[in-house]
Scaffold this motif. Sequence first.
Motif, short mmCIF file in Angstrom:
data_model
loop_
_atom_site.label_atom_id
_atom_site.label_comp_id
_atom_site.label_asym_id
_atom_site.label_seq_id
_atom_site.Cartn_x
_atom_site.Cartn_y
_atom_site.Cartn_z
N TRP A 60 0.83 -1.21 0.00
CA TRP A 60 0.00 0.00 0.00
C TRP A 60 0.85 1.25 0.00
O TRP A 60 0.52 2.26 -0.62
CB TRP A 60 -0.97 -0.01 1.18
CG TRP A 60 -1.91 -1.16 1.15
CD1 TRP A 60 -1.99 -2.19 2.05
CD2 TRP A 60 -2.87 -1.46 0.13
NE1 TRP A 60 -2.94 -3.10 1.66
CE2 TRP A 60 -3.51 -2.67 0.49
CE3 TRP A 60 -3.26 -0.83 -1.05
CZ2 TRP A 60 -4.50 -3.24 -0.28
CZ3 TRP A 60 -4.25 -1.41 -1.81
CH2 TRP A 60 -4.86 -2.59 -1.43
N THR A 61 1.99 1.20 0.70
CA THR A 61 2.91 2.35 0.68
C THR A 61 3.51 2.50 -0.72
O THR A 61 3.68 3.61 -1.23
CB THR A 61 4.04 2.14 1.71
OG1 THR A 61 3.47 1.99 3.00
CG2 THR A 61 5.00 3.33 1.71
N LEU A 62 3.81 1.36 -1.34
CA LEU A 62 4.44 1.36 -2.66
C LEU A 62 3.48 1.89 -3.73
O LEU A 62 3.88 2.68 -4.60
CB LEU A 62 4.88 -0.07 -3.01
CG LEU A 62 5.89 -0.26 -4.14
CD1 LEU A 62 7.22 0.35 -3.78
CD2 LEU A 62 6.04 -1.76 -4.43
N THR A 63 2.23 1.49 -3.67
CA THR A 63 1.28 1.88 -4.72
C THR A 63 0.56 3.19 -4.41
O THR A 63 0.11 3.87 -5.34
CB THR A 63 0.24 0.76 -4.93
OG1 THR A 63 -0.45 0.51 -3.70
CG2 THR A 63 0.91 -0.51 -5.42
N ASP A 64 0.40 3.53 -3.13
CA ASP A 64 -0.23 4.80 -2.71
C ASP A 64 -1.51 5.09 -3.49
O ASP A 64 -1.59 6.07 -4.24
CB ASP A 64 0.77 5.94 -2.90
CG ASP A 64 0.30 7.23 -2.21
OD1 ASP A 64 -0.63 7.16 -1.38
OD2 ASP A 64 0.85 8.29 -2.53
N PRO A 65 -2.55 4.25 -3.32
CA PRO A 65 -3.75 4.40 -4.16
C PRO A 65 -4.49 5.72 -3.96
O PRO A 65 -5.08 6.24 -4.90
CB PRO A 65 -4.62 3.21 -3.74
CG PRO A 65 -4.12 2.82 -2.39
CD PRO A 65 -2.66 3.11 -2.39
N TYR A 66 -4.45 6.27 -2.74
CA TYR A 66 -5.22 7.49 -2.48
C TYR A 66 -4.42 8.76 -2.76
O TYR A 66 -4.99 9.83 -2.94
CB TYR A 66 -5.72 7.51 -1.04
CG TYR A 66 -6.79 6.46 -0.79
CD1 TYR A 66 -8.12 6.75 -1.05
CD2 TYR A 66 -6.46 5.20 -0.31
CE1 TYR A 66 -9.12 5.80 -0.84
CE2 TYR A 66 -7.43 4.24 -0.09
CZ TYR A 66 -8.76 4.54 -0.36
OH TYR A 66 -9.74 3.60 -0.15
N GLY A 67 -3.11 8.63 -2.79
CA GLY A 67 -2.30 9.83 -2.99
C GLY A 67 -1.43 9.80 -4.23
O GLY A 67 -0.65 10.72 -4.47
N GLY A 68 -1.56 8.76 -5.03
CA GLY A 68 -0.72 8.62 -6.22
C GLY A 68 -1.27 9.41 -7.39
O GLY A 68 -2.06 10.35 -7.23
N LEU A 69 -0.87 9.01 -8.58
CA LEU A 69 -1.29 9.71 -9.79
C LEU A 69 -2.80 9.68 -9.93
O LEU A 69 -3.44 8.64 -9.77
CB LEU A 69 -0.65 9.07 -11.02
CG LEU A 69 0.88 9.20 -11.16
CD1 LEU A 69 1.37 8.36 -12.33
CD2 LEU A 69 1.25 10.66 -11.37
N ALA A 70 -3.37 10.84 -10.26
CA ALA A 70 -4.83 10.94 -10.39
C ALA A 70 -5.34 10.23 -11.63
O ALA A 70 -6.55 9.99 -11.74
CB ALA A 70 -5.25 12.41 -10.42
N THR A 71 -4.46 9.90 -12.56
CA THR A 71 -4.89 9.22 -13.80
C THR A 71 -4.84 7.70 -13.67
O THR A 71 -5.28 7.00 -14.57
CB THR A 71 -3.98 9.64 -14.97
OG1 THR A 71 -2.61 9.37 -14.61
CG2 THR A 71 -4.15 11.12 -15.28
N ARG A 72 -4.34 7.22 -12.54
CA ARG A 72 -4.22 5.77 -12.38
C ARG A 72 -5.60 5.18 -12.09
O ARG A 72 -6.36 5.70 -11.26
CB ARG A 72 -3.27 5.45 -11.23
CG ARG A 72 -2.97 3.98 -11.06
CD ARG A 72 -1.96 3.75 -9.96
NE ARG A 72 -0.68 4.37 -10.29
CZ ARG A 72 0.29 4.59 -9.40
NH1 ARG A 72 0.10 4.27 -8.14
NH2 ARG A 72 1.42 5.13 -9.78
#
Length: 353
Positions: A60-72
């Motif tokens: 979850w730290t690696l992928t950061d779903p809530y704070g990562g790229l908005a286009t993902r």
Amino acid sequence: MFGIDPDDLPDGLVVADAAGRIVVFNAAAVKITAMARDDAIGLPLERALPLEDLKGRRWWTLTDPYGGLATRVAQPERNLLLPGGREVLVSARYVREHPTGPVSRLVVSLRGTEARRRSERSNAELIATVAHELRSPLTSVKGFTATLLAKWERFTDDQKRLMLETVNADANRVTRLIAELLDISRIDSGRLEVRRQPVDMAAAVGRHVQAHIANGQSADRFFVRIRRDLPGLWADPDKIDQVLGNLLENAVRHGAGTVTIEVAPVPARSEQGEEEGTAVTVSDEGPGIPEESMGRVFTRFWRGSKRGGTGLGLYIVKGIVEAHGGAITVGRGPGGGAEFRFILPVGTPAYLT
């Protein structure tokens, strides 16, 4: 439309809300993670599913779903670890109210690795079987050709012919094995092509019986019964030959007594949804197949005896029959031996399919 109960899904389903807290944790997820549903609901995602990749990094730290790229929009399925080193296949989908807005829901799919492991074991066994089956004929080919090249003048013409005939037979064996592997690949991927033509099943059976007689079997070993009024059959003649050849070879090699081949029409019974077609039954009077093995006869690598073979033939036979829209069964024949029966629907010409 009917709603779908998440507990009816075969895969684990975990859904987290916009704050990253779990709101759905279905029965399959409970089984895969060994965490009670009541304990999971309301927990932050990273606490309920403390996943790590194979290098020990927190997923979850690696992928950061809530704070990562908005286009993902998703994470592809990958192999991850739960606490205790339990492997699980995980994929995720990011749901956004707007294309580049924040994540409103995170949908996580969990799958156990048992099916993949079975597939890996099956593939490893296939490789080992092929390597073993190839070694013997290739060793023979290499030995005879090396001997002929080194000592050609020392052998008589009859000796040369005998060695070349052996090389030819072993090359044919390798060719057959490669053909089996290609058939398995096409069956497993659903790409087995059926090129339909008119097939005279009675004539095809006759050719195979005559071939066995020419190879030394007694004509009295075979009893052929062809019923009248056979329907026209549109099928792939080469593949039907494969099926007949395998079933007759098994009956001759592994069975005993008389080998009976019957070809009969299957009447149309519309109330049962059964198409008109042709049924072929091959039975022998040998020891038969043990009852406990009946369910495994058409699986890869099943062998009825220790008399060689790859154990792939009946798996291919079943794939060919089913590719024609037919079905094949195994049971005990009237003489106590094995009985194989396959039914092929009439089919349609290739240009109409």
